[in-house]
Scaffold this motif. Structure first.
Motif: not given
Ligand SMILES: Nc1ncnc2c1ncn2[C@@H]1O[C@H](COP(=O)(O)OP(=O)(O)OP(=O)(O)O)[C@@H](O)[C@H]1O
Ligand SMILES: Nc1ncnc2c1ncn2[C@@H]1O[C@H](COP(=O)(O)OP(=O)(O)OP(=O)(O)O)[C@@H](O)[C@H]1O
Ligand SMILES: [Mg+2]
Ligand SMILES: [Mg+2]
Lengths: 287, 260, 326, 361, 361
Positions: A106, A109-110, A113, A166-168, A170-172, A213, A217, A221
Motif C-alpha cells: 500500500l 503505491m501511495m 502519488l 492504478l493505486p486507487f 488497487i487499494v480499493s 469504489s 475514483l 479522477l
C-alpha cells in the motif's frame, strides 16, 4: 416519557457533519457557480448579470464540444478498463499477502502519488520523450532509426493516468478482496467450480464494493485530471477538463462554470451506471 | 502458470506506478544541470540548493501539516458519511453519496474560485480556508475507502456488542472500527496523498506568504526554475514520508497481523 | 496611515521571483523598512481574478503582469492609475510611452523572433513566413494557445501571409497550415527553450533575451529578427486597486524602473531595462545582448493588445478547434 | 509412492494413511488411519473439537495433511487442490453465497457442470421441494432463518449428485421432525445414487440410525470404527461406551471364568462380563442403563437415589454397594409408577450386555 | 401508552402484546402474545423458520415490531434500542468478534461494565473452565472448531450475569455429552442468579428437561405454552402432539361417554379418550408410541409391519385395522426379542394416555 433517541436518529446524527461541511463549503459555492453559469461572459467583470443559456447550449450543440465529450468518454472508458484489468490481478495478489505485506505494498503505491504531478510528468518526459529512455534505448538497439516522440499522444495520457490512478484502484480492490471469507471459494470448489469460474461467480461479485469504489475514483479522477492531461497530452489531446481551464485563462468564468457542471453531470451519470452495473449492495444479499 | 502471470502483472503495475518517480528520484542526485536520464554523474548539490530556498522549506512544512490535519478530518467525516450510507438505503443515503463524491470531479480551480468568493464574504482567513478546501477535496477518497470496508462488514457483530452492553458508539469503536481499520487507514492515506499533492483548489486560496508545496513547485517552474531542484524536493518528500510511514507501521502495524 | 510591515506582490516564481527578491525587494526593504511578500502561486489571469475578488478588502498591493494581459486587468478595473506627477514615481516620466499603460509600467523589454539551430537547419530562416516549411515538419517549437503569448501565432500568421497583423482570418488560415506541419506546442517558455536545448526542435519562436539563456544551457541557437518585424514583449508592475498602501506601492514601482539598479534584469535574464538610462550602465557585451539597433527598434511590432485581449476567448476556441479538434 | 497407490484396494473410496494435521497453535489430527468403502454412508462421530471438520476438509482438499497420505479411489491425492476433486459438501457454517438467491445458490453446482437451463430449473425445484423450501426460492440467504439456510446448503450439495458427499453436521440446526425427514431423504438419495457419503455429526442417535459404518473420534484419533450395532453393543473403550449413549462403567476383580465370560466381583455382586480374555486382576466393563430391568427376585440389589421423569422414559439413579449406577425405564403402563427414593430394588440384565473394556484402568 | 405500561403486571419480565413482525418479503410473526415471568427459564420451541429467532431479536431490540408492543419489566420498550436493554445473548451464528481472542471476547461484556482488570481475569478464567475451553483462552475465533466457537459465545453471554439471558440454540453444535453438561451448567447458573432466560431450541428433549415453561411455536404463532409436563402429556393440537416427541394421531367416531372420557371407535376398536367435552361426531386424539405396551390379552389388535432396532429402543410399525400406528419398546431383557414382521399383536395403554386434540379435523 423518557423514551430515548432511537438508533436511527443516532444514525441521522452521523450523516450530519459531512452534510453540514459539504453544505456550507461545497453546495453553497456550487449554487453560486450554478448561478454564474447562467450569466453572460464579461470583459469587465467576473460576469455580466444577464441571464443566458448560451454557455450550456454551446456545449451540447457545438460539434467541437461533442467531439471533446466523446473523446473524454472514450478515454475514461479505456482508462477504466485498463485500471480494472491491471489493478484486479495486483489486488488479488496483494490480498493474499500477510497484513504486513499488504501494508508495505500500500505504501509503495501511495507514496509516488505524493509527488507533484508536474514532477511526475518530468519522469514521463525522461522516459517517453524524444530523447527519453525508451526512444534512446530503442535507437541504441537499432529498432528505430530516429528518436521518436512518444509524448503528447493518447497513449501517453493513458499511461500517465494509469500510473496515478492504478493505486486507487488497487487499494480499493485489495480492501474488498481481503474481507471475502475463504469459505465462499471453498464452497464454490465443492460445487465443482474451477478456480477461474469460482473467481468469476463468487470472488468477483463479492468484491463488487471494491470494484465500484475503484471505478468511481478512477472515473472521477480521469475526468478531472487536468495536469496530467495537459502535460502528457499537450494541446492536441484536450479533454473536457482542459476546456474548463482554457475558459479560465481567457477569463470566461460563466463558461468555465457551465463546463464544470457538464463534467459533474457526466461524472454522476457514470457513477450511477457503475452503481447499477456493479451493484455493490448485492454483497449484503440484496439483488 | 497463473502465478507467473500474476507476478508479471504485479511487476508491470509496480513499474508503471513507480517508474516515473524512480526516474525523478534518481535524477535528483544528478551532478549535471539538466533533467536528463540517465544522469551524467551523482551528487547532492540539488538537495543543498533546495535547502537554500526558504520558500520551499516553508511550503513543505505547511503542506505536511495541512495534509496531516485535513487527512484526519476527511477520514473522520468520510467515516461518518460511510456509516450512514452503508446502513441506509434511502434517498438521503444516495444523495449523501453523490454529494460527497462530487468534489472529486468538479474542477478544483473553479471550486477554488467559488470558495474564495465565499471566504471573502464571510471574512475567513487564509489558513482555515485552505484547510476546509482540502477537507472538501479529500473527503471523497476517504469516504469511498471506508465505505468499501463497511459494505462487507457483518453488522450482527455490532449487535453482539450491544447485547454485551456496549452502546452504539462503543460497539462501533471497539468492534466495527478495528475490523474495518484497513479501510479507514487507506482512506486516510488517500486523503493525505491527495491533500499533499493538491494544486488547483489551492491556487486561489493561498495568500501572500502562505503557499503549499505543489504551488511553490508549480510557480518555481513557471520561470526558469531548475527542474533538478524540484526533483530533489520531490525525492526528499518521498523519503521523509516513507520514513514516517514505516515508523507508523512499526508502531501500530503489529496489531494488524491477526486481523482477517 | 501607519506604515505596514510588508507589502504583498503577486508575481512569477522561479528565477524571476528570486531575482526580484534579491535585486528589488531587498533594497526596497532596506530603504523603507517594509518587506515585500511575494505571492507566486498564480498565473497572470488568476492574479487579475484574485485582485478582482479582493477589491472590497484588498489584501494585495502590487502585481506584475506582462503586456498581453494588461488590457484585461484594466478592463476589470484592478489596477490603480499611475500618477506621473506623484513624487513617489520620479522615474516614470522618463520611461518611453510604449512601455507604459495607465496603470502599469514595464520594467523589461525584449522581442519575439525566430530561433534556430544552425546544426539542424541548412538554410537559416529570415522571416516568419519561412517557418511554414515542410523541412521543419515536427521540428518547429511554438507556444500553445494557453501560453501567455500563445495568441501571437495569429498575427504572426497574418503577417507571414503578408496581411495586416489584425487580420484574424488570414492568421487562422496560416495556423491550419502550421498545424499540418505537426509542430511542437510548448505550454511555457521553458519548454520552448528545452526543446531547443535538447535539439528536439530545429526552429521556433523565441524572445531574443532567451536565446542567451538557451546558449547558457548548452543549446546551439541563433536568433533572427524576422523580416516582418519582431514582436514586442514587455513585462512590468502595476498597483493593486484599492491597496491600503498606495504611497509605498508607488515607491516600489519606482524602484523597478530605477536605472541605477534596473541593470540586473540584463545580467540575469538578458532583458533590456525600460528606463532609457539603464542601457548605458551595462557592460558592452551585455548591451549588445539586450539592445536592438535603431533600425530594428523601428521595425518592432507593437501588437494592438486591446484588440488581442478582446479576441482572446474567441481565438482560443478557434485555435482549439484547429489543433485539438482534428 | 506409485506402488503405494496401486496396492490400495479399489473398493475403498477414501483412505487416510497415518495422516497428521497441525495448525500453528495445535495439532488437530494425530496419525489418523481411515478407510471408507465406496457407496457407504460413513458417520464421523465425536465430541466438539475432536477433529471431525478437519478430517472432512482433508478429504475435500481444503487442508493438506502435515504428514501422511490421503487416497481417493486408490489415487494419492495429497497435494491435489480441492477443485480437482469431485465432491459435494455441506459446510458447518453453511457458506451460502450471500449475493445469490436460494435458487441461484442451489443451481450453482449444476451450472458448473454445464447442464441445460431447463434441466437446472427442474432439478432445483425438485430439490427445494425435498428440503421443504419451495416457497423460498427467490430469497437471499440473509432473509432466511438458520435452519432454512442449512437446508439450502444441503440442497446445494446434493442437487448435482456428486460421487462423494461430505456433510458437516448438516442437520444440526433443524428440529427433530424435519431432521428425521431429512435423514430419510439423505439415506434414500445416498442409496439411489450409491454415493460415498461422509457425515459428521455430534448426534450419536443420528449416527446410529443413518449410517452403514461409524467412526468414533476423540482428541484427533479414531477410537473405534465399525457398524453402528457393533459399536453400540460392543464398545472397545470407555470413551466409546459413554459417548455413544449413556453407559455405566463398572470395575471389579475377576473371580473366575464361566465359559467365554469372566466372573467379576463388583461391590460384592458377582457379574458375568463377556468379550474378555483375562481371568485375573481388575476388569472394567460397560453396562448400558436401558439393559437394566427391575427384578424383585434378583440378588443384585441397589438403593434408589433419585427418579427423574423424562417424557417417554424414567431415569433411575441407583447406588449399588457404593457404586453409582443409572438405569432407564420406559414409561409403559407396566412401569411401576411407585418407585420411591430410598427404597431398595433388585436388578438384572442379560449377561451379553456387560462388555469388557480395553483401555487401561 | 402511559396507562398501558403501568397496567402490565410487575412479575412478568417480558411481555408481548399482539406483536406482529413483517419483513419486506414475508411476515415472520402473526399477532404474538407472550408472557415470561421473572426468573424463569423459558424455552421457545418450534420447527425451522417458525419465528423463534425473530422473537428473540424483538426482545433484544434488534428488530422493532411492525405492530404491537413489547414490554420489559412492565415498561413499554417498543422503539428503545438494544443497548439500552440489559441482556446477554448467544447468537445463532455465534457472532464472535474475529479481531479479539477468546479471552477478549469473553471479557468484553465485563469491560463494558467498567469492572476491574483482576476481577475480569478471574471471571473469564472461571467461565472458560465452565465451558471447558480453559486451554483455548488465547486463540482467535477462526482457530476454533464450530462447537468451541459456540461455547465461547455462551461464555461471553453469561459471564457478566445479565438480568435477561437470550439463548438462540446455544448448544446446537455440541455433542450430547457436552450438551447435557452445558444444560446443567446453564440451569444452575440460571437458578443461582435468578435471571430470566429465554432459550430457543429445536430440540424438544432439551426444552422439556431444562425449562420451567415451554412455548411451542409454529408459522409465527404460539400454539401452546405451559410447563413441560403439561405440554407433553396434554398437547392441545396435533402440531404440539407430534412436534414434542412422536405421537400417533388417531381419529374416530364418538360412540358415547364414560365419566369424563369419550368412548371413540377407531377402526372397530373402542378407545377411551380424556379431556374432551364432545359426545358426538368425529374426534381426533393423540397417543404417544411409548405409552403402548404389548399385551397378548388385549382386544385391540394390530399387525406388525416393521421392526427397527435403535440402540436402547425397538420401534414397531403397526397396522391397526388399516390405521398406521407406531409403538416404541424399550430394549430390556423382558422385551420379546422375537417380534416378527407380519404377526398380529395385542396392544394396551392407560386411558389417560389418549388425549383429545382441539384443532379442527
Ligand atoms: N431478514 C429477513 N427477511 C425476510 N424474511 C426473514 C428475514 N429474517 C427471517 N425471515 C423469515 O422469517 C421467518 C422466521 O425466521 P426466524 O429466523 O425467526 O426462524 P427460526 O424460528 O429462528 O428458525 P430456525 O430454527 O431455522 O433458526 C422465516 O420464515 C424466515 O425465512
Ligand atoms: N485454523 C485453526 N488453527 C488452530 N487450531 C484449529 C484450527 N482449526 C481447527 N483447530 C483446532 O483443531 C481441533 C479440531 O477442530 P475441528 O474443527 O476439526 O473440530 P470438530 O471435530 O469439527 O469440532 P466441532 O464439533 O466443535 O465442530 C480443535 O481443537 C480446533 O480448536
Ligand atoms: Mg466441526
Ligand atoms: Mg433461528
Amino acid at each position: 416519557m423518557n423514551r430515548v433517541l432511537p438508533a436511527s436518529s443516532l444514525l441521522y446524527a452521523v450523516a450530519l457533519p459531512p452534510l453540514v461541511i459539504l453544505g456550507l463549503f461545497f453546495v453553497v459555492p456550487l449554487c453560486y457557480l450554478l448561478f454564474v453559469s447562467f450569466m453572460t461572459n464579461s470583459g469587465t467583470s467576473l460576469f455580466d448579470l444577464e441571464p443566458t443559456l448560451i454557455n450550456y447550449a454551446e456545449i451540447f450543440t457545438d460539434s467541437f464540444y461533442l467531439l471533446i465529450i466523446r473523446r473524454t468518454l472514450l478515454s475514461t472508458a479505456i482508462v477504466l478498463i485498463l485500471c480494472l484489468l491491471i489493478g484486479y490481478p495486483v489486488a488479488f495478489y496483494a490480498a493474499r499477502l500477510s497484513a504486513r505485506g499488504r501494508m508495505i505494498m500500500l505504501m509503495v503505491m501511495m507514496v509516488p502519488l505524493m509527488v507533484s504531478n508536474v514532477v511526475r510528468a518530468y519522469g514521463w518526459v525522461a522516459i517517453l520523450g524524444r530523447r527519453g529512455l525508451v526512444s534512446s534505448s530503442l535507437t541504441g538497439v537499432g529498432l528505430i532509426e530516429r528518436p521518436v516522440q512518444y509524448l503528447y499522444s493518447f497513449e501517453a495520457v493513458t499511461l500517465g493516468l494509469l500510473t496515478i490512478l492504478l493505486p486507487f484502484m488497487i487499494v480499493s480492490l485489495t480492501n474488498s478482496l481481503t474481507t471475502i471469507d475463504t469459505r465462499y471459494t471453498e464452497a464454490a470448489y465443492s460445487l465443482g467450480a474451477s478456480p477461474w469460474r469460482a473467481f468469476l461467480r463468487v470472488t468477483l461479485p463479492l468484491s463488487s464494493p471494491g470494484i465500484a469504489s475503484g471505478l468511481m475514483l478512477v472515473t472521477f479522477l480521469t475526468l478531472s485530471a487536468y495536469v496530467t492531461i495537459a502535460l502528457l497530452g499537450g494541446p492536441r489531446y484536450k479533454l473536457l477538463v482542459s476546456l474548463v481551464f482554457d475558459s479560465v485563462t481567457t477569463f470566461r468564468w460563466p463558461r468555465a462554470a457551465a463546463l464544470s457542471f457538464a463534467l459533474l453531470i457526466i461524472a454522476l451519470i457514470i457513477a450511477v451506471i457503475i452503481q447499477l452495473v456493479v451493484r455493490p449492495n448485492r454483497v449484503q444479499g440484496k439483488g | 502458470m497463473g502465478a507467473v502471470f500474476l507476478r508479471l502483472i504485479v511487476g508491470i503495475a509496480l513499474t508503471l506506478i513507480m517508474g516515473p518517480i524512480l526516474v525523478v528520484l534518481i535524477v535528483s542526485f544528478s551532478s549535471g544541470d539538466a533533467l536528463v536520464f540517465p544522469p551524467p554523474g551523482f551528487s547532492l548539490r540539488w538537495f543543498v540548493e533546495f535547502f537554500g530556498i526558504a520558500e520551499m522549506r516553508n511550503a513543505f512544512m505547511l503542506s505536511i501539516v495541512l495534509a496531516l490535519t485535513s487527512a484526519c478530518a476527511s477520514a473522520l467525516l468520510g467515516l461518518l458519511g460511510a456509516i450512514y450510507v452503508s446502513r441506509n438505503r434511502n434517498g438521503l443515503s444516495t444523495f449523501l453519496q453523490m454529494l460527497i463524491m462530487a468534489p472529486l470531479v468538479f474542477p478544483a480551480l473553479i471550486l477554488g474560485l467559488a470558495l474564495l468568493l465565499l471566504y471573502k464574504t464571510v471574512n475567513m482567513s487564509v489558513l482555515p480556508g485552505l484547510f476546509i478546501a482540502h477537507v472538501v477535496v479529500c473527503l471523497p477518497y476517504a469516504f469511498r475507502a471506508v465505505l468499501t470496508s463497511l459494505q462487507s462488514f457483518d453488522t450482527t457483530l455490532e449487535e453482539a456488542g450491544q447485547s454485551l452492553g456496549a452502546g452504539p458508539v462503543r460497539s462501533f469503536m471497539l468492534i466495527t472500527l478495528p475490523i474495518i481499520w484497513p479501510g479507514v487507514l487507506s482512506g486516510w492515506l488517500f486523503a493525505f496523498v491527495v491533500s499533499f499533492g493538491e494544486l488547483n483548489t489551492a491556487l486561489f486560496l493561498t495568500g501572500p506568504g502562505i503557499v503549499t508545496l505543489p504551488i511553490e513547485i508549480f510557480s518555481y517552474l513557471q520561470f526558469q526554475g531548475n527542474q533538478l531542484v524540484v526533483a530533489a524536493a520531490s525525492a526528499l518528500q518521498v523519503l521523509i514520508i516513507l520514513f514516517v510511514l514505516v515508523l507508523a507501521e512499526r508502531l501500530v502495524g503489529a496489531k494488524q497481523l491477526v486481523q482477517r | 496611515q501607519s506604515k505596514p510591515e510588508s507589502l504583498a506582490m503577486m508575481t512569477w516564481g522561479g528565477l524571476w521571483g528570486d531575482g526580484m527578491a534579491k535585486n528589488v525587494d531587498t533594497p526596497f526593504a532596506e530603504k523603507t523598512g517594509v518587506k515585500i511578500v511575494q505571492d507566486r502561486g498564480s498565473s497572470p489571469v488568476e492574479r487579475i481574478t484574485k485582485l478582482k475578488i479582493s477589491l472590497g478588502n484588498q489584501v494585495y498591493d502590487l502585481v506584475q503582469l506582462h503586456d498581453g494581459v494588461v488590457p484585461l486587468a484594466e478592463a476589470q478595473g484592478v489596477l490603480e492609475e499611475l500618477d506621473p506627477n506623484s513624487q513617489n514615481l520620479p522615474f516614470l516620466a522618463a520611461v518611453p510611452d510604449r512601455f507604459k499603460r495607465k496603470g502599469w509600467v514595464a520594467m523589461i523589454y525584449s522581442a519575439l523572433g525566430i530561433a534556430y539551430n544552425p546544426n539542424l537547419v541548412k538554410k537559416p530562416p529570415t522571416s516568419f513566413a519561412d517557418l511554414w516549411n515542410e523541412d521543419y515538419r515536427g521540428q518547429i517549437v511554438l507556444p500553445e494557445i494557453t501560453h501567455s503569448i500563445g495568441p501571437y501565432i495569429i498575427p504572426i500568421g497574418a503577417m507571414a501571409a503578408g496581411k495586416d497583423a489584425r487580420d484574424g482570418e488570414a492568421g487562422f488560415d496560416m495556423l491550419g497550415k502550421m498545424a499540418a506541419l505537426d509542430p511542437i506546442w510548448a505550454k511555457d517558455t521553458d519548454t520552448i527553450m528545452s526543446a531547443l536545448v535538447n535539439e528536439e526542435a530545429a526552429v521556433g519562436l523565441l524572445y531574443k533575451s532567451q536565446t542567451y539563456t538557451v546558449r547558457q544551457q548548452g543549446g546551439k541557437v541563433e536568433w533572427v529578427f524576422p523580416k516582418e518585424g519582431a514582436i514586442s514583449y514587455l513585462s512590468g508592475t502595476g498597483i493593486a486597486k484599492n491597496t491600503k498602501n498606495k504611497a509605498l506601492a508607488e515607491q516600489y514601482v519606482n524602484m523597478t524602473i530605477d536605472p541605477s539598479t534596473q541593470g540586473w534584469v540584463a545580467e540575469v535574464f538578458n532583458y533590456g531595462g525600460t528606463h532609457p538610462d539603464t542601457l548605458a550602465k551595462l557592460p558592452v557585451e551585455l548591451q549588445e545582448r539586450v539592445q536592438f539597433s535603431p533600425e530594428e527598434t523601428a521595425r518592432i511590432v507593437d501588437l494592438d493588445q486591446e484588440f488581442m485581449s478582446a479576441n482572446r476567448g474567441q481565438w482560443t476556441d478557434r485555435w482549439n478547434r484547429i489543433v485539438s479538434g482534428g | 509412492m506409485k506402488t503405494d497407490s496401486t496396492t490400495s484396494a479399489g473398493a475403498s473410496d477414501v483412505r487416510f494413511v497415518s495422516v497428521e494435521k497441525s495448525f500453528e497453535t495445535a495439532t488437530a489430527l494425530h496419525s489418523l488411519d481411515l478407510e471408507i468403502e465406496r457407496g457407504t454412508l460413513f458417520a464421523l462421530l465425536g465430541p466438539s473439537g475432536c477433529g471431525k471438520t478437519t478430517t472432512l476438509r482433508l478429504i475435500a482438499g481444503f487442508e493438506q495433511p502435515t504428514r501422511g497420505q490421503v487416497y481417493i479411489r486408490g489415487k494419492d491425492v495429497t497435494g491435489i487442490p480441492a477443485y480437482k476433486r469431485s465432491f459435494g459438501m455441506v459446510f458447518q457454517n453453511f457458506a451460502l453465497f450471500p449475493h445469490l438467491s436460494v435458487t441461484e445458490n442451489v443451481a450453482f453446482g449444476l451450472q458448473m457442470r454445464g447442464i441445460g437451463k431447463d434441466v437446472i430449473r427442474q432439478k432445483v425445484a425438485a430439490v427445494l421441494d425435498l428440503v421443504a423450501l419451495g416457497k423460498f426460492a427467490d430469497r437471499y440467504p440473509r432473509q432466511l432463518s438458520g435452519g432454512q439456510q442449512q437446508r439450502v446448503a444441503l440442497a446445494r450439495a446434493v442437487v448435482f449428485e456428486p460421487d462423494v458427499l461430505l456433510l458437516d453436521e448438516p442437520l444440526s440446526a433443524l428440529d427433530k421432525m424435519l431432521r428425521e425427514q431429512m435423514q430419510v431423504e439423505i439415506r434414500q438419495l445416498q442409496h439411489r445414487l450409491g454415493m460415498t457419503t461422509v457425515f459428521v455429526t455430534h448426534d450419536q442417535e443420528e449416527a446410529l440410525t443413518m449410517s452403514d459404518r461409524v467412526a468414533v473420534m476423540n482428541h484427533g484419533r479414531i477410537q473405534q470404527a465399525g457398524t453402528p450395532k457393533d459399536i453400540y453393543d460392543r464398545p472397545r473403550t470407555e470413551f466409546v461406551a459413554t459417548f455413544l449413549g449413556a453407559s455405566n462403567i463398572l470395575e471389579g476383580h475377576v473371580r473366575g471364568r464361566e465359559g467365554v465370560r469372566a466372573v467379576v466381583d463388583v461391590a460384592g455382586n458377582l457379574v458375568q462380563v463377556s468379550g474378555t480374555p483375562v481371568s485375573k486382576g481388575k476388569l472394567r466393563f460397560a453396562l448400558r442403563p436401558e439393559k437394566i430391568v427391575l427384578d424383585p427376585q434378583s440378588g443384585i440389589r441397589a438403593v434408589v437415589k433419585d427418579v427423574i421423569y423424562r417424557g417417554a422414559q424414567t431415569f433411575l439413579y441407583l447406588d449399588m454397594g457404593g457404586i453409582a449406577l443409572n438405569a432407564v425405564l420406559q414409561n409403559t403402563a407396566a412401569t411401576p409408577a411407585d418407585i420411591e427414593t430410598g427404597t431398595s430394588v433388585g436388578l438384572s440384565w442379560e449377561t451379553a450386555s456387560a462388555v469388557a473394556l480395553e483401555d487401561p484402568t
